[in-house]
Design a protein around this motif. Structure first.
Motif: not given
Length: 257
Positions: A73-74, A76-80, A83, A87
């Motif tokens: 997921v990170f 695809l959507c960026g690491t934060s 986010v 999930v």
């Protein structure tokens, strides 16, 4: 009101409950109240992003499912942090929806609609469903999905539901062994369905158990095979034994979840 109208009303109300749950949880993803555990999960994912391998280079006493899910997921959507917490919210929603589906089978539409707010507002579910603190809730949520699919199989005996149940249970246990809390009832449900049949064909039971067990074990084993298995054993099983936690805390988790 006709049966079709009642069915449609139930679906609309259930969807509204899910939207309220998602809206509230996804709008409250900030803050630093989840202790150090979230930071540990984030650092494991960050190290994997830099090329380090789980278990071989990165120590963890957990199964790899949640860490790998966060990594995907990170990517695809960026690491934060937000986010990562989102999930957990989304996976927990499947558990909430699955619980409503089970309640629908056991106590009807009213029971299904009532169980959603009761579970969503239960203190442990409320805060664990938007925190990267523990893989327990994502694990049991996917296990519940597998249990629901077993219920669909028992009603119609369509093989696709049996296989889907096994795969969902495999995904749950790949995150953490807590999914056993849902996997065990699914197995009992399969046996009970065979026992209630007019003709107890043992070959039919063995075929069904084999398909379900294969759909559970094979994906789980295949996913684990991509890891350093001796290191995984030492870190996961070895740590549990060394800390006298090999019982997996099934009882406490059952009460908590």
């Amino acid at each position: 009101m006709s049966e079709r109208a009642r069915r449609n009303l139930f679906r609309v109300l259930l969807a509204a409950e899910m939207l309220v749950y998602l809206g509230w949880q996804l709008s409250h993803l900030e803050g630093f109240q989840w202790s150090t555990d979230e930071g540990i999960y984030l650092m494991r994912v960050r190290l994997m992003q830099q090329g380090y391998a789980l278990y071989r280079d990165i120590w963890t006493d957990q199964l790899p499912g949640l860490i790998e899910l966060l990594r995907v997921v990170f990517a695809l959507c960026g690491t934060s942090v937000a986010v990562g917490r989102a999930v957990i919210v989304l996976v927990s929603m499947f558990g909430l929806l699955g619980t409503a589906a089970l309640a629908r089978q056991l106590s009807g539409r009213i029971g299904a609609l009532l169980v959603v707010p009761f579970l969503a507002l239960a203190p442990n579910f409320f805060w664990l469903s938007r925190a990267m603190v523990s893989p327990d809730l994502p694990s049991i949520s996917l296990g519940i999905v597998g249990l629901v699919m077993m219920g669909h199989y028992v009603r119609g005996h369509r093989t696709c539901w049996l296989i889907a149940s096994g795969v969902a249970c495999a995904a749950g246990i790949y995150i953490k062994a807590t999914a056993i809390l849902a996997i065990a009832p699914a197995g009992v449900w399969l046996i009970a369905d065979w026992y209630r049949a007019p003709e107890r064909d043992i070959r039919g039971l063995l075929r069904g158990a084999g398909l379900w067990g294969g759909a559970l074990v094979l994906p789980f084993a295949l996913a684990l095979s991509f890891h350093d298995l001796p290191a995984l054993w030492d870190q996961f099983v070895g740590t549990q034994v060394a800390s006298s936690q090999m019982k997996l805390k099934i009882g406490p988790h059952a009460v908590k979840i």
